[in-house]
Structures are given as C-alpha cells and as structure tokens.
Design a protein around this motif. Structure first.
Motif, PDB file in Angstrom:
ATOM      1  N   VAL A  52      40.762  28.758  24.993  1.00  0.00           N
ATOM      2  CA  VAL A  52      41.638  29.425  25.970  1.00  0.00           C
ATOM      3  C   VAL A  52      41.323  30.906  26.045  1.00  0.00           C
ATOM      4  O   VAL A  52      41.213  31.494  27.129  1.00  0.00           O
ATOM      5  CB  VAL A  52      43.125  29.209  25.585  1.00  0.00           C
ATOM      6  N   LEU A  53      41.155  31.513  24.878  1.00  0.00           N
ATOM      7  CA  LEU A  53      40.869  32.952  24.829  1.00  0.00           C
ATOM      8  C   LEU A  53      39.538  33.266  25.498  1.00  0.00           C
ATOM      9  O   LEU A  53      39.429  34.216  26.288  1.00  0.00           O
ATOM     10  CB  LEU A  53      40.857  33.419  23.378  1.00  0.00           C
ATOM     11  N   MET A  54      38.511  32.474  25.195  1.00  0.00           N
ATOM     12  CA  MET A  54      37.200  32.699  25.793  1.00  0.00           C
ATOM     13  C   MET A  54      37.263  32.540  27.307  1.00  0.00           C
ATOM     14  O   MET A  54      36.645  33.310  28.055  1.00  0.00           O
ATOM     15  CB  MET A  54      36.177  31.724  25.201  1.00  0.00           C
ATOM     16  N   TYR A  55      38.008  31.545  27.770  1.00  0.00           N
ATOM     17  CA  TYR A  55      38.139  31.317  29.212  1.00  0.00           C
ATOM     18  C   TYR A  55      38.763  32.539  29.898  1.00  0.00           C
ATOM     19  O   TYR A  55      38.242  33.041  30.906  1.00  0.00           O
ATOM     20  CB  TYR A  55      38.998  30.076  29.446  1.00  0.00           C
ATOM     21  N   LEU A  56      39.870  33.003  29.354  1.00  0.00           N
ATOM     22  CA  LEU A  56      40.577  34.126  29.981  1.00  0.00           C
ATOM     23  C   LEU A  56      39.800  35.426  29.865  1.00  0.00           C
ATOM     24  O   LEU A  56      39.906  36.297  30.731  1.00  0.00           O
ATOM     25  CB  LEU A  56      41.966  34.272  29.367  1.00  0.00           C
ATOM     26  N   ASN A  57      39.031  35.565  28.805  1.00  0.00           N
ATOM     27  CA  ASN A  57      38.214  36.772  28.648  1.00  0.00           C
ATOM     28  C   ASN A  57      36.971  36.752  29.531  1.00  0.00           C
ATOM     29  O   ASN A  57      36.388  37.796  29.799  1.00  0.00           O
ATOM     30  CB  ASN A  57      37.784  36.946  27.190  1.00  0.00           C
ATOM     31  N   LYS A  58      36.590  35.560  29.963  1.00  0.00           N
ATOM     32  CA  LYS A  58      35.339  35.412  30.718  1.00  0.00           C
ATOM     33  C   LYS A  58      35.544  35.342  32.222  1.00  0.00           C
ATOM     34  O   LYS A  58      34.670  35.765  32.993  1.00  0.00           O
ATOM     35  CB  LYS A  58      34.621  34.135  30.245  1.00  0.00           C
ATOM     36  N   TYR A  59      36.691  34.867  32.669  1.00  0.00           N
ATOM     37  CA  TYR A  59      36.852  34.583  34.098  1.00  0.00           C
ATOM     38  C   TYR A  59      36.807  35.867  34.935  1.00  0.00           C
ATOM     39  O   TYR A  59      37.377  36.898  34.566  1.00  0.00           O
ATOM     40  CB  TYR A  59      38.176  33.855  34.366  1.00  0.00           C
ATOM     41  N   ASP A  60      36.139  35.796  36.090  1.00  0.00           N
ATOM     42  CA  ASP A  60      36.015  36.920  37.013  1.00  0.00           C
ATOM     43  C   ASP A  60      37.155  36.856  38.040  1.00  0.00           C
ATOM     44  O   ASP A  60      37.171  35.989  38.910  1.00  0.00           O
ATOM     45  CB  ASP A  60      34.663  36.857  37.728  1.00  0.00           C
ATOM     46  N   PHE A  61      38.093  37.781  37.906  1.00  0.00           N
ATOM     47  CA  PHE A  61      39.257  37.819  38.797  1.00  0.00           C
ATOM     48  C   PHE A  61      39.018  38.662  40.049  1.00  0.00           C
ATOM     49  O   PHE A  61      39.974  39.015  40.739  1.00  0.00           O
ATOM     50  CB  PHE A  61      40.477  38.369  38.040  1.00  0.00           C
ATOM     51  N   LEU A  62      37.781  39.005  40.322  1.00  0.00           N
ATOM     52  CA  LEU A  62      37.395  39.730  41.530  1.00  0.00           C
ATOM     53  C   LEU A  62      37.798  41.211  41.436  1.00  0.00           C
ATOM     54  O   LEU A  62      38.503  41.612  40.520  1.00  0.00           O
ATOM     55  CB  LEU A  62      38.024  39.081  42.772  1.00  0.00           C
ATOM     56  N   ASN A  63      37.351  41.975  42.378  1.00  0.00           N
ATOM     57  CA  ASN A  63      37.638  43.414  42.442  1.00  0.00           C
ATOM     58  C   ASN A  63      37.261  44.131  41.139  1.00  0.00           C
ATOM     59  O   ASN A  63      37.971  45.013  40.662  1.00  0.00           O
ATOM     60  CB  ASN A  63      39.113  43.661  42.784  1.00  0.00           C
ATOM     61  N   LEU A  64      36.110  43.718  40.572  1.00  0.00           N
ATOM     62  CA  LEU A  64      35.595  44.297  39.327  1.00  0.00           C
ATOM     63  C   LEU A  64      36.581  44.140  38.173  1.00  0.00           C
ATOM     64  O   LEU A  64      36.662  44.994  37.297  1.00  0.00           O
ATOM     65  CB  LEU A  64      35.234  45.777  39.530  1.00  0.00           C
ATOM     66  N   ALA A  65      37.326  43.032  38.193  1.00  0.00           N
ATOM     67  CA  ALA A  65      38.253  42.723  37.099  1.00  0.00           C
ATOM     68  C   ALA A  65      37.770  41.446  36.429  1.00  0.00           C
ATOM     69  O   ALA A  65      38.147  40.346  36.821  1.00  0.00           O
ATOM     70  CB  ALA A  65      39.668  42.550  37.635  1.00  0.00           C
ATOM     71  N   VAL A  66      36.923  41.590  35.422  1.00  0.00           N
ATOM     72  CA  VAL A  66      36.396  40.443  34.705  1.00  0.00           C
ATOM     73  C   VAL A  66      37.154  40.309  33.393  1.00  0.00           C
ATOM     74  O   VAL A  66      37.156  41.212  32.568  1.00  0.00           O
ATOM     75  CB  VAL A  66      34.885  40.599  34.435  1.00  0.00           C
ATOM     76  N   GLY A  67      37.796  39.175  33.206  1.00  0.00           N
ATOM     77  CA  GLY A  67      38.620  38.970  32.023  1.00  0.00           C
ATOM     78  C   GLY A  67      40.064  39.359  32.285  1.00  0.00           C
ATOM     79  O   GLY A  67      40.380  40.195  33.128  1.00  0.00           O
ATOM     80  N   ILE A  68      40.958  38.745  31.536  1.00  0.00           N
ATOM     81  CA  ILE A  68      42.397  38.910  31.780  1.00  0.00           C
ATOM     82  C   ILE A  68      42.861  40.348  31.509  1.00  0.00           C
ATOM     83  O   ILE A  68      43.771  40.852  32.171  1.00  0.00           O
ATOM     84  CB  ILE A  68      43.198  37.894  30.934  1.00  0.00           C
ATOM     85  N   LYS A  69      42.243  41.019  30.547  1.00  0.00           N
ATOM     86  CA  LYS A  69      42.653  42.388  30.235  1.00  0.00           C
ATOM     87  C   LYS A  69      42.376  43.316  31.411  1.00  0.00           C
ATOM     88  O   LYS A  69      43.227  44.122  31.809  1.00  0.00           O
ATOM     89  CB  LYS A  69      41.934  42.890  28.985  1.00  0.00           C
ATOM     90  N   SER A  70      41.189  43.206  31.984  1.00  0.00           N
ATOM     91  CA  SER A  70      40.855  44.016  33.150  1.00  0.00           C
ATOM     92  C   SER A  70      41.712  43.635  34.344  1.00  0.00           C
ATOM     93  O   SER A  70      42.148  44.496  35.126  1.00  0.00           O
ATOM     94  CB  SER A  70      39.370  43.865  33.497  1.00  0.00           C
ATOM     95  N   ALA A  71      41.980  42.328  34.504  1.00  0.00           N
ATOM     96  CA  ALA A  71      42.788  41.864  35.640  1.00  0.00           C
ATOM     97  C   ALA A  71      44.205  42.431  35.586  1.00  0.00           C
ATOM     98  O   ALA A  71      44.762  42.856  36.600  1.00  0.00           O
ATOM     99  CB  ALA A  71      42.820  40.337  35.665  1.00  0.00           C
ATOM    100  N   ALA A  72      44.810  42.407  34.394  1.00  0.00           N
ATOM    101  CA  ALA A  72      46.163  42.957  34.254  1.00  0.00           C
ATOM    102  C   ALA A  72      46.191  44.428  34.602  1.00  0.00           C
ATOM    103  O   ALA A  72      47.132  44.926  35.227  1.00  0.00           O
ATOM    104  CB  ALA A  72      46.665  42.735  32.826  1.00  0.00           C
ATOM    105  N   GLN A  73      45.139  45.155  34.226  1.00  0.00           N
ATOM    106  CA  GLN A  73      45.070  46.586  34.505  1.00  0.00           C
ATOM    107  C   GLN A  73      44.805  46.851  35.982  1.00  0.00           C
ATOM    108  O   GLN A  73      45.427  47.717  36.592  1.00  0.00           O
ATOM    109  CB  GLN A  73      43.966  47.224  33.649  1.00  0.00           C
ATOM    110  N   VAL A  74      43.875  46.101  36.558  1.00  0.00           N
ATOM    111  CA  VAL A  74      43.487  46.333  37.955  1.00  0.00           C
ATOM    112  C   VAL A  74      44.604  45.965  38.921  1.00  0.00           C
ATOM    113  O   VAL A  74      44.908  46.705  39.853  1.00  0.00           O
ATOM    114  CB  VAL A  74      42.195  45.557  38.289  1.00  0.00           C
ATOM    115  N   TYR A  75      45.249  44.810  38.713  1.00  0.00           N
ATOM    116  CA  TYR A  75      46.228  44.323  39.687  1.00  0.00           C
ATOM    117  C   TYR A  75      47.659  44.788  39.408  1.00  0.00           C
ATOM    118  O   TYR A  75      48.458  44.902  40.349  1.00  0.00           O
ATOM    119  CB  TYR A  75      46.195  42.794  39.740  1.00  0.00           C
ATOM    120  N   PHE A  76      47.962  45.076  38.149  1.00  0.00           N
ATOM    121  CA  PHE A  76      49.349  45.433  37.829  1.00  0.00           C
ATOM    122  C   PHE A  76      49.481  46.726  37.026  1.00  0.00           C
ATOM    123  O   PHE A  76      50.591  47.169  36.739  1.00  0.00           O
ATOM    124  CB  PHE A  76      50.021  44.288  37.053  1.00  0.00           C
TER     125      PHE A  76
END
Length: 783
Positions: free
Chosen positions: A175-199
């Motif tokens: 689960v951790l590897m999946y969330l750390n690896k997934y590309d959430f678009l808008n240069l937000a790769v991984g859940i940590k970047s996604a949380a920062q970029v979108y919220f």
C-alpha cells in the motif's frame, strides 16, 4: 460397431484430457519462461527488493517547513506508513482492490467477474487488476506493445511480478509503495506531493473527503484532473465514498454528510520560480551541483569569478558537494533523483517577513516615488545626464541579451530588422506591483518597463552562529531572477567607512578622539591632487575639532580623509579581507568613498564581526544533509577566525551606534512604521555617486541584517539625494523587517538586549559633545 464407437469415444476423452493437460503444461511453461526472463525483461529478486525509485530532494527550513524540492521529471518524496491516514488506506482498498488482504497478488474471483462482464457486456463488472498488479505496472512500466499478443504477454508478466511482490513485501508495504509511486498529475508524484500540491497540507492532515478525491484520481488522473474538471472529480470522489460505505469502512450517514462538502482545493502549482526563498534555493542548487572550476570554461572577463569559484571549491564543503561525494555504490549523488533532505539555516517566519518588507517598501514607497518623478526626465527612465546616444547603446545591449534576439539572429535577421521587430506591439503579460497585467506592448517598451523598476536585496544572519535566517535576492524571482545577495556586486558607498575607522580604533584612537574638520589633500599616482568634498559645506563646523563618532555618524568625507591620512589604503584593504570581503579592492586613497563593488553577502558578514567581538564567522546556509532513509551523510559548520580584538570591536559598535542615535540612521529612532526602536542598534548607511545605490547594514546583539536597493542600471536613479540616499532607499526595509520580528513572540527577539562589553574595558565613551556638530544631518554623504 458399438465397440468401435466406444473406442472412438475413449479417443475423444483422452484427446480432450491431453489437450487440457497440454494447455495447463503450456501455461505453466509460459509462466516459468516469463519468471525466468526468457520472454523478455523480468525483475530480479534484488530489483524487487530495491525497485527503481526516483526521489526529489527536499529543502527544509530550520523550523521544519519544506521550502521546495529539486527534481527533473518526478516530484516524488516518500511518506512513512504511520503518516498515512487510515481513511486514505480504507478508501484505496474499497475502491481499487476490496479483496486485497485475501489474495496473493492475483484475484481469481475478480478475474472471473471481469470475464463474466466481457461475456455479458456488463461494464459495471470493473477491472481485475489488483493493487499489486497496478504496482507492478508502475514499478516496471509496459514497453511499446505491437499487438494483442504482446499485450497478453505483458499482462502475464504483470501477474508474475505481482506474485513476486506479494512474496517480497507485506501488505502494508505494498500500500505504501503504491501511494508513494502513483502519479497524481500536475507534477505531484506520490501521496505526499499530492497532498501538498492539491491541498497545501502534509499527508497526515488529509481529511476523509480529500483522501477520497485523491483515491478517485487513481483510476485515471489525466481524466480526473481536479484543476481542469472539478465537477467530474467531485462525482468520482463521491463514487469512492459510496464504495467505502458499501464495504463498511464508513457509515451511510457519514457518507451522505461528507458528500455535501466541496473539493476544498488549495492548489499550489509546482514552479521553481515561486514558493519561499527562491533566490536561496537557486543558489543552493548551483552550489551543490557545481563542478571543479576549469579555467577553460571561463571567458577572459570572468577570471575573478574563476578565482572565487576555485577558492569555494577548496574551502567550502557545500560547494560542489554532489560531485565531491559518492554513494555506497561509488556513484556521485544526484540532487534530482536521490531523495536528499537538505536542512537549511533559514527560518521560514523570518524569510516571510523579509520578503514582505522588501515588497512593501518597493511597492508602496520607492516605485511610486520614482514613477511620479519620471515626468521630469527627458528620456525616461534614464537620468537626464544620459545622452540620446548613450541611451541607444544601453537599449541595444539589452536587446542583444534577450531570447527574442537570439531566435531572430539565428534566423539570419540583420540587427536593423531585429530592432524593427522589437518596435512592433505584441500581446504579453508583464509584472506590476498590482499583479500581472495582460497588455499589448512592444518588446522594446517592455525592456524599458522592467528597467524602471527598482530592485532590493536583503540578508539577515544570526550574530554568533553565522546562520543565515533570511535571504531575498530581489523583488520577484519570476521577473527579476538575478540574485543581488550573493550574485550581484555594486558599489557600496559610505557603508565602507567603518572598515577605515577600524584601523583608527586598532591604533589607540577612540570614538571620542577629536580631529580637525578641515580639507585633506592626496597626491595621486599621476601627480594630480585629489581633495575629497562633503555633500554640503558646513560653515558652522569648518576648522573646528569634532569627534570621530560625529564624523562617522554624519558620514563626513573630510573626517574619513583625515583617518586615511594617518594610515594607508593597503591597511584598510587588509582589514576588509580579514572581515570576509573577497571581492577585488583597489587600495587607493578614494577607497573610503566606497568605489569597490561588493556583494551584500560580504557586507553583512563583515559588519557582523563587530557584534561578534571581533570574530569573523562566514555566513552559511546548510546545517546537514540526510539521505532518503534519514541517515545524516554531511554536516556543515561555518568558517571562523579572529579579525581583530574584542576591544576594537566594541569601540566600533559604539561608533556605529552614533550613526543610529544621532546620524544618518536616526530614522530608526524617530519614524513611525519602521522606526522608534529602543533597542541598541549599530549600523551604517551608504549612498553611491548619483545616488544610484542605497545601502544599510545594521546589527543588534543577536541579529545582523543588510539591505541594498537600486535599479538594474546605475543610469536609472532618483533625481535628488533626499530620495536616493541609503537612509530612504534601504534603511526602511531593515526597519519593517525588525518590526515584524519583534512582534512575533515565537521568535524570541526582544528590545531588551545589549551589546557585550569586554572584560576590563575602561575607555570613556561618554563624549562631551556640545554645539551644532551634534545635530543629525538631513543627508548622508556620497562620492
């Protein structure tokens, strides 16, 4: 006949079983060949244990804020499992793989469901890929596929990899590897970047509706892009909430309540030109990745830069760090892919206050004042002493420096054709202090537009530690990218005078020493006589004895000339070098007028020596570097050495306190908004010829800060010294910054502090000054 039919039937049965067994054997053989890598790439055990991960390097402030990241292709940083909210994990399982904890990589029930859906045409049957299969696809992306056979073969490979992943990792790790690896678009790769970029929040602060949105994007982030298709994403988010309620992760009441919430986007576009401390981030990037200086890579006019870079390479551990240090595998560190954690000395709060102070003064005071006076200029924004030919040459030079010129020149255009192109109006967005303006303007006019804007730089450092707490290289990095803290050098004007007075204090003079206020003459190398003048003739004090403290406070050139006569330019240059000034210094009598070009970085570090009891501490920016696993792989300490004794330092502090208490820096005592401080301050203002540059460096017992202000070209400046002096252009920014720092109780700075007095100090500093020489001057001196 019956026997023959029976034998034929047996043949069919045997044949069917043979085909069935052969099919099983064929499939088994296929999987064996795939697993062994005989039918194309198959990751080894070592590759599965250490899958390829490109990680962005993170830059942290000293108070724990992320300043930015360095990356090329993927803005990915890891988050630990304990920082994943449980509702995020639940949303992912409920939506992507509800039987995740009950299979070993391949969900046979899911495959049957998909097959049934294909037969019946039921599109609601969903996909059959497990989380492990999706992870396999992300870790080892599909090659170019030429047909359905290749596609089927690739699918089988993913099954094998998924099973291997399940054997190598726990469910939590998958689960951790999946969330750390997934590309959430808008240069937000991984859940940590996604949380920062979108919220704009850390991962562990994600709320249920936010987690549901991000999980919803995992089906197809290009389609479910919340920036472009918010309504579609809102619907998809609610589908995720429905799945969570369906499988018992949340109640139906909770689902119905959360579905009423908006997306709550706080989108932060990933852009290296924005964010906190962009000038410092770029300086650190260039420093960390610098290569050993090679003279052949420098033009003839860059030899001073080559010399400075060579010294940095030899003496500064941070400079070229990535190319000086290697990983356990022997390769050099890569700033963009190795997930380094760089801990800076910057305080995010003080950095914000510095930026706000620079912007406020330029936006509300200086730029309106300059713009209001442009109606008096013959060829704005250039000064009236510029001829039409000189202005034309300057503009031609700026044209040749532009990207537009490079493109047109490569097309074979002549300069006259290019210049005509620069006169044609085009659509463009330009900078203004009220925000970007979409307008129609010729490129030539846009050059003039940016030239007219004043710039300012600011740096603050902790007195004793040498830690740089705030770094502002200019007014707006997107439009004014040149760094005027460490990159740009300008003449320093009267800010250089304390270095000369240091010689006097070292050689037995004191702030109260009285000297004649008379003209001084110097014979120059060519036999001519040079006699420095003051900005104003002071008939009241002419010929009288005045104290050195008064002379520095009023920035009088005649007093500085007297001090220079007692010593020599070489001695002053040596003092400056001991105090950390590395820029070239011309050892000539006029050097006390500040004709040398020096960086703000050097000036702040040098002035800090006075408050630090005569010990020079080189301002530094990074305390440590960690690898992606949190191991400390480098620590940094600043260079320190004694520049002069503690008594000299204290005498100089007293001299420069006179600048603030009754001299050119008195605005810090009597002005609203950025003044009326009661704390002890020692400092010096500076103004250059034609008041092109304004300086102020001020030091307190715990913090030293400096400011430079001016236009890009020295031929663009205020018409009068009252507007163009350092006390008006630079000093207010220092005052605005300190007001904010003192008002923030979390920083711990107060006005209740004092400069350290040396032990056994017995020199009288209570100068008996009476009469007109004590009144503050309205203008500071310039050369």
């Amino acid at each position: 006949m019956k026997k023959e039919k029976k034998r034929n039937w047996k043949k069919y049965i045997v044949g069917l079983w043979a085909l069935f067994l052969l099919g099983i054997a064929g499939v088994a053989l296929l999987f064996i060949l795939i697993a062994k890598g005989n039918l194309g790439f198959m990751p080894t055990f070592e590759e599965l244990e250490n899958p390829p991960n490109i990680l962005a390097s993170e830059i942290f402030s000293e108070d724990g804020k992320i300043l930015d990241k360095y990356f090329i292709h993927e803005n990915r940083t890891f988050v630990n499992y304990e920082n994943l909210p449980q509702h995020l994990i639940d949303a992912l399982i409920a939506t992507e793989d509800v039987r995740f904890y009950r299979h070993s990589g391949i969900d046979l029930r899911g495959l049957v469901r998909v097959f049934k859906g294909v037969i019946t045409g039921d599109s609601r049957s969903g996909g059959g890929s497990t989380l492990s299969q999706q992870l396999a696809k992300m870790l080892f992306p599909r090659e170019d596929l030429s047909g359905p056979v290749d596609l089927a073969l690739r699918k089988f490979k993913e099954w094998v990899i998924a099973v291997k992943i399940e054997r190598s990792y726990t469910k939590e790790e998958i689960v951790l590897m999946y969330l750390n690896k997934y590309d959430f678009l808008n240069l937000a790769v991984g859940i940590k970047s996604a949380a920062q970029v979108y919220f704009s929040i850390p991962t562990d602060s994600l709320q249920l509706h936010q987690s549901a949105m991000l999980v919803g994007m995992a089906q197809n982030s290009s389609l479910y892009n919340p920036v472009r298709r918010p309504e579609l994403v809102l619907h998809r988010r609610n589908v995720v909430l429905n799945q969570m309620a369906k499988y018992g992760y949340i109640s139906k009441a909770k689902r119905d309540s959360v579905k009423q919430l908006p997306l709550d986007l706080m989108f932060q576009k990933v852009d290296y030109k924005s964010g906190p401390a962009p000038y410092l981030r770029e300086y650190l990037r260039l420093s960390l990745t610098a290569r050993k200086p090679d003279k052949k890579n420098y033009a003839s006019w860059q030899m001073q830069t080559f010399s400075e870079d060579s010294v940095e390479w030899e003496t500064n551990a941070l400079y070229g760090w990535c190319n000086k240090n290697t990983k356990p595998d022997g390769q050099n560190y890569d700033l963009y892919t190795d997930g380094l954690r760089i801990f800076t000395t910057i305080d995010a709060r003080m950095q914000r206050y510095a930026v706000e102070s620079v912007e406020y003064h330029l936006k509300n005071n200086l730029q309106p004042e300059f713009d209001g006076g442009m109606r008096y200029l013959n060829n704005p924004p250039f000064a009236n002493n510029m001829t039409a030919g000189e202005v034309e040459d300057l503009l031609n030079r700026e044209i040749r420096r532009s990207e537009r010129y490079r493109v047109l020149n490569n097309q074979g255009k002549s300069f006259s054709e290019i210049k005509e192109n620069f006169r044609q109006p085009v659509d463009m967005s330009i900078f203004s202090w009220k925000g970007e303006i979409d307008t129609i303007m010729s490129p030539l006019d846009s050059i003039k537009w940016y030239m007219r804007h004043f710039r300012s730089s600011f740096m603050a450092m902790e007195t004793h530690s040498g830690k740089v707490k705030a770094y502002v290289g200019g007014p707006n990095y997107k439009y004014f990218m040149y760094d005027m803290v460490k990159g740009g050098k300008r003449q320093v004007g009267s800010t250089v005078k304390p270095f000369l007075y240091t010689l006097a204090m070292q050689n037995g003079l004191t702030p109260c020493t009285k000297v004649p206020y008379v003209s001084q003459q110097f014979q120059m190398w060519d036999g001519t006589i040079w006699e420095p003048k003051d900005a104003q003739y002071d008939a009241e004090n002419e010929g009288k004895l005045v104290t050195l403290k008064w002379g520095l406070a009023q920035s009088r050139n005649k007093i500085s000339a007297w001090v220079m006569k007692q010593f020599n330019p070489q001695a002053m240059a040596a003092v400056m070098q001991r105090m950390g000034v590395y820029s070239p210094i011309d050892p000539v009598p006029s050097m006390f007028l500040g004709t040398s070009e020096i960086t703000l970085y050097e000036m702040v570090g040098a002035f800090n020596t006075y408050t630090n009891q005569g010990v020079y501490v080189k301002p530094y920016f990074v305390t440590r570097i960690e690898d992606r696993y949190g191991n400390v792989i480098a620590t940094f300490q600043p260079e320190r050495h004694e520049a002069f004794d503690e008594q000299t330092a204290y005498l100089m502090v007293n001299l420069m306190q006179g600048v603030i208490d009754g001299g050119t820096g008195i605005r810090l005592r009597n002005r609203d908004g950025y003044g009326k401080f009661t704390m002890p301050i020692a400092g010096k203002t500076g103004t250059t010829q034609n008041h092109s540059d304004g300086w102020f460096v001020g030091t307190t017992p715990r913090l030293t800060a400096g400011v430079w202000t001016g236009a890009d070209l020295r031929s663009i400046h205020f018409r009068t010294i009252s507007s163009g002096q350092g006390a008006n252009m630079a000093l207010p920014i220092w005052g605005y910054f300190y007001k904010k720092v003192l008002a923030d109780p979390t920083l711990g700075y107060t006005e209740n502090m004092s400069f350290k007095r040396p032990d056994n100090f017995n020199i009288n500093l209570d100068c008996d000054e009476e009469g007109p020489q004590n009144r503050p001057s309205d203008f500071e001196d310039f050369f």
